[in-house]
Design a protein around this motif. Structure first.
Motif, PDB file in Angstrom:
ATOM      1  N   THR A 101      12.750   0.510  -1.688  1.00  0.00           N
ATOM      2  CA  THR A 101      11.935  -0.725  -1.649  1.00  0.00           C
ATOM      3  C   THR A 101      10.631  -0.472  -2.733  1.00  0.00           C
ATOM      4  OG1 THR A 101      12.286  -0.952   0.503  1.00  0.00           O
ATOM      5  CG2 THR A 101      10.530  -2.337  -0.440  1.00  0.00           C
ATOM      6  N   THR A 102      10.153   0.392  -2.914  1.00  0.00           N
ATOM      7  CA  THR A 102       9.229   0.876  -4.071  1.00  0.00           C
ATOM      8  C   THR A 102       9.721   0.483  -5.334  1.00  0.00           C
ATOM      9  OG1 THR A 102       7.981   2.442  -2.870  1.00  0.00           O
ATOM     10  CG2 THR A 102       7.496   2.785  -5.002  1.00  0.00           C
ATOM     11  N   LEU A 103      11.006   1.182  -5.561  1.00  0.00           N
ATOM     12  CA  LEU A 103      11.649   1.114  -6.906  1.00  0.00           C
ATOM     13  C   LEU A 103      11.902  -0.317  -7.025  1.00  0.00           C
ATOM     14  CD1 LEU A 103      14.037   4.034  -6.779  1.00  0.00           C
ATOM     15  CD2 LEU A 103      11.905   3.809  -8.397  1.00  0.00           C
ATOM     16  N   ASP A 104      12.250  -1.163  -5.944  1.00  0.00           N
ATOM     17  CA  ASP A 104      12.494  -2.530  -6.306  1.00  0.00           C
ATOM     18  C   ASP A 104      11.363  -3.519  -6.542  1.00  0.00           C
ATOM     19  OD1 ASP A 104      15.287  -2.153  -5.828  1.00  0.00           O
ATOM     20  OD2 ASP A 104      15.026  -2.677  -3.628  1.00  0.00           O
ATOM     21  N   TYR A 105      10.300  -3.422  -5.943  1.00  0.00           N
ATOM     22  CA  TYR A 105       9.106  -4.421  -6.054  1.00  0.00           C
ATOM     23  C   TYR A 105       7.905  -3.217  -6.650  1.00  0.00           C
ATOM     24  CZ  TYR A 105      12.051  -7.192  -2.924  1.00  0.00           C
ATOM     25  OH  TYR A 105      12.935  -7.885  -2.360  1.00  0.00           O
ATOM     26  N   SER A 106       7.680  -2.637  -6.521  1.00  0.00           N
ATOM     27  CA  SER A 106       6.310  -1.891  -7.043  1.00  0.00           C
ATOM     28  C   SER A 106       6.085  -1.869  -8.573  1.00  0.00           C
ATOM     29  CB  SER A 106       5.830  -0.310  -6.502  1.00  0.00           C
ATOM     30  OG  SER A 106       4.672   0.117  -6.828  1.00  0.00           O
ATOM     31  N   ASP A 159      -8.863  17.012   5.132  1.00  0.00           N
ATOM     32  CA  ASP A 159      -9.590  16.636   3.901  1.00  0.00           C
ATOM     33  C   ASP A 159      -8.756  15.793   2.805  1.00  0.00           C
ATOM     34  OD1 ASP A 159      -8.606  18.826   3.147  1.00  0.00           O
ATOM     35  OD2 ASP A 159     -10.531  19.518   2.350  1.00  0.00           O
ATOM     36  N   SER A 160      -7.438  15.855   3.128  1.00  0.00           N
ATOM     37  CA  SER A 160      -6.387  15.286   1.964  1.00  0.00           C
ATOM     38  C   SER A 160      -5.044  14.503   2.879  1.00  0.00           C
ATOM     39  CB  SER A 160      -6.028  16.428   1.222  1.00  0.00           C
ATOM     40  OG  SER A 160      -5.498  17.463   1.998  1.00  0.00           O
ATOM     41  N   VAL A 161      -4.713  13.733   2.009  1.00  0.00           N
ATOM     42  CA  VAL A 161      -3.523  13.208   2.812  1.00  0.00           C
ATOM     43  C   VAL A 161      -2.344  13.136   1.734  1.00  0.00           C
ATOM     44  CG1 VAL A 161      -4.763  11.589   4.183  1.00  0.00           C
ATOM     45  CG2 VAL A 161      -4.279  10.802   2.030  1.00  0.00           C
ATOM     46  N   ALA A 162      -1.061  12.812   1.980  1.00  0.00           N
ATOM     47  CA  ALA A 162       0.066  12.545   1.031  1.00  0.00           C
ATOM     48  C   ALA A 162       0.690  11.168   1.484  1.00  0.00           C
ATOM     49  CB  ALA A 162       0.993  13.574   1.187  1.00  0.00           C
ATOM     50  N   TYR A 163       0.510  10.246   0.483  1.00  0.00           N
ATOM     51  CA  TYR A 163       0.809   9.042   1.061  1.00  0.00           C
ATOM     52  C   TYR A 163       1.772   8.458  -0.299  1.00  0.00           C
ATOM     53  CZ  TYR A 163      -2.960   7.403  -2.234  1.00  0.00           C
ATOM     54  OH  TYR A 163      -3.622   7.240  -3.330  1.00  0.00           O
ATOM     55  N   GLY A 164       2.337   7.267   0.010  1.00  0.00           N
ATOM     56  CA  GLY A 164       3.141   6.357  -1.186  1.00  0.00           C
ATOM     57  C   GLY A 164       2.573   4.927  -0.997  1.00  0.00           C
ATOM     58  N   ARG A 165       2.758   4.280  -1.944  1.00  0.00           N
ATOM     59  CA  ARG A 165       2.174   3.130  -2.106  1.00  0.00           C
ATOM     60  C   ARG A 165       3.345   2.047  -2.749  1.00  0.00           C
ATOM     61  NH1 ARG A 165      -3.491   2.200  -4.787  1.00  0.00           N
ATOM     62  NH2 ARG A 165      -2.522   3.658  -6.188  1.00  0.00           N
ATOM     63  N   ILE A 166       3.577   0.841  -2.424  1.00  0.00           N
ATOM     64  CA  ILE A 166       4.263  -0.139  -3.101  1.00  0.00           C
ATOM     65  C   ILE A 166       2.992  -1.341  -3.356  1.00  0.00           C
ATOM     66  CG2 ILE A 166       5.746  -2.112  -2.800  1.00  0.00           C
ATOM     67  CD1 ILE A 166       7.114  -0.591  -0.526  1.00  0.00           C
ATOM     68  N   VAL A 167       2.843  -1.104  -4.800  1.00  0.00           N
ATOM     69  CA  VAL A 167       1.736  -2.241  -5.394  1.00  0.00           C
ATOM     70  C   VAL A 167       2.303  -3.076  -6.092  1.00  0.00           C
ATOM     71  CG1 VAL A 167      -0.305  -1.922  -6.887  1.00  0.00           C
ATOM     72  CG2 VAL A 167       0.244  -0.091  -5.373  1.00  0.00           C
ATOM     73  N   VAL A 168       1.924  -4.406  -5.904  1.00  0.00           N
ATOM     74  CA  VAL A 168       2.117  -5.643  -6.744  1.00  0.00           C
ATOM     75  C   VAL A 168       0.809  -5.960  -7.371  1.00  0.00           C
ATOM     76  CG1 VAL A 168       3.226  -7.732  -6.715  1.00  0.00           C
ATOM     77  CG2 VAL A 168       4.099  -6.089  -5.246  1.00  0.00           C
ATOM     78  N   ARG A 169       0.824  -5.899  -8.566  1.00  0.00           N
ATOM     79  CA  ARG A 169      -0.582  -6.460  -9.157  1.00  0.00           C
ATOM     80  C   ARG A 169      -0.544  -7.976  -8.953  1.00  0.00           C
ATOM     81  NH1 ARG A 169       0.432  -3.160 -14.067  1.00  0.00           N
ATOM     82  NH2 ARG A 169      -0.816  -1.152 -13.886  1.00  0.00           N
TER      83      ARG A 169
END
Length: 296
Positions: A101-106, A159-169
């Motif tokens: 979904t990230t590849l499709d929209y981010s 004190d840290s996290v691993a995360y991913g995001r779908i970002v639409v500017r």
């Protein structure tokens, strides 16, 4: 290949150390515990500073300066971004994987690669969202600094996290965006032959200061760019007066950076650390009295 076999006594010692608990008592002595206080004169503090300069050494400091090219967006621009992020969310709800979904929209495909990130490196919105997620969960669409996003938490430490995001500017209209980019391009072209300050005046821009880069610092808090690590890496090898030829995108527009003053490592001047020198000398002189008070 050499090998070492742990002996039984060593194993027992390690287990005993790991399972030993200590109960301690701490005593606090306030200023009133000292009958006679020591207040160094400036001359005494200066003399102590001269013999303890190693404690006042400074790291190399690099000062970044930048100008901003602001962009404004319309309500329709924001509505268009919301429509795209909502479609991405619907796709997730239907069972599609987060990465696809990230590849499709981010607009930030690199965010599919999850890596441990210090909490100090997160913006306030993302930090707040991540704190409410459990590993494997993703957030509803929400407004963030660079547009609208969906965040997935992969793993978390103290004190840290691993995360991913779908970002639409939230994207500007093509004509307005083209005008801003033309201004940025023109500024950079002229910066190859003219001074940064002169160009800033000509373009009607204000020169701002980023927080100084100290030593091998890897993060630059408060810097409004998508990729601060890229700026920091460039600044480490740039020369004073050099302008970075890659404009950086921020939440409100584009930024162009120049490396300003570079201060080499050395020893801080006495006037700048006078109070610290007085405090350290006072502690050194009063230490025997504190020790005596503790023993009584």
């Amino acid at each position: 290949i050499s090998a070492y076999r742990v002996t039984k006594p060593e194993t027992e010692d390690a287990l005993a150390a790991a399972n030993t608990r200590w109960k301690t008592t701490a005593l606090y002595f306030g200023p009133q515990a000292l009958k006679q206080k020591f207040e160094p004169t400036e001359a005494e503090a200066k003399a102590w500073y001269e013999t303890h300069k190693d404690g006042f050494r400074t790291k190399e400091t690099r000062q970044l300066r930048y100008v901003s090219f602001p962009m404004t967006v319309t309500r329709q621009d924001s509505a268009d971004a919301k429509e795209v992020i909502d479609r991405a969310h619907d796709q997730l709800l239907k069972g599609e994987s987060f990465n696809l979904t990230t590849l499709d929209y981010s607009d930030l495909e690199g965010e599919t690669l999850s890596a441990m990130t210090p909490l100090s490196g997160l913006d306030k919105v993302t930090d707040s969202v991540v704190s409410r997620l459990k590993p494997g969960q993703y957030s509803p669409p929400h407004l963030a600094g660079y547009g609208r996003q969906i965040v997935r938490l992969d793993s978390a430490k103290k004190d840290s996290v691993a995360y991913g995001r779908i970002v639409v500017r939230v994207k500007m209209g093509s004509e307005v965006l083209a005008t801003v980019r033309d201004s940025v391009r023109s500024f950079l072209e002229q910066a190859t032959t003219e001074k940064f300050d002169t160009l800033a005046v000509r373009f009607g821009l204000t020169i701002r200061m980023a927080r100084p880069l100290i030593g091998d610092q890897k993060y630059l808090p408060g810097l409004d760019v998508e990729n601060p690590a890229q700026i920091i890496e460039w600044a480490k090898s740039a020369k004073p007066g050099q302008v970075y030829d890659l404009p950086q995108r921020g939440t409100q527009g584009y930024h162009v950076f120049e490396l300003g003053e570079v201060k080499p490592p050395g020893v801080a001047d006495f006037e700048k650390v006078k109070q610290a020198a007085v405090y350290r000398l006072r502690r050194e002189k009063e230490k025997p009295a504190w020790t005596q008070a503790a023993q009584q």
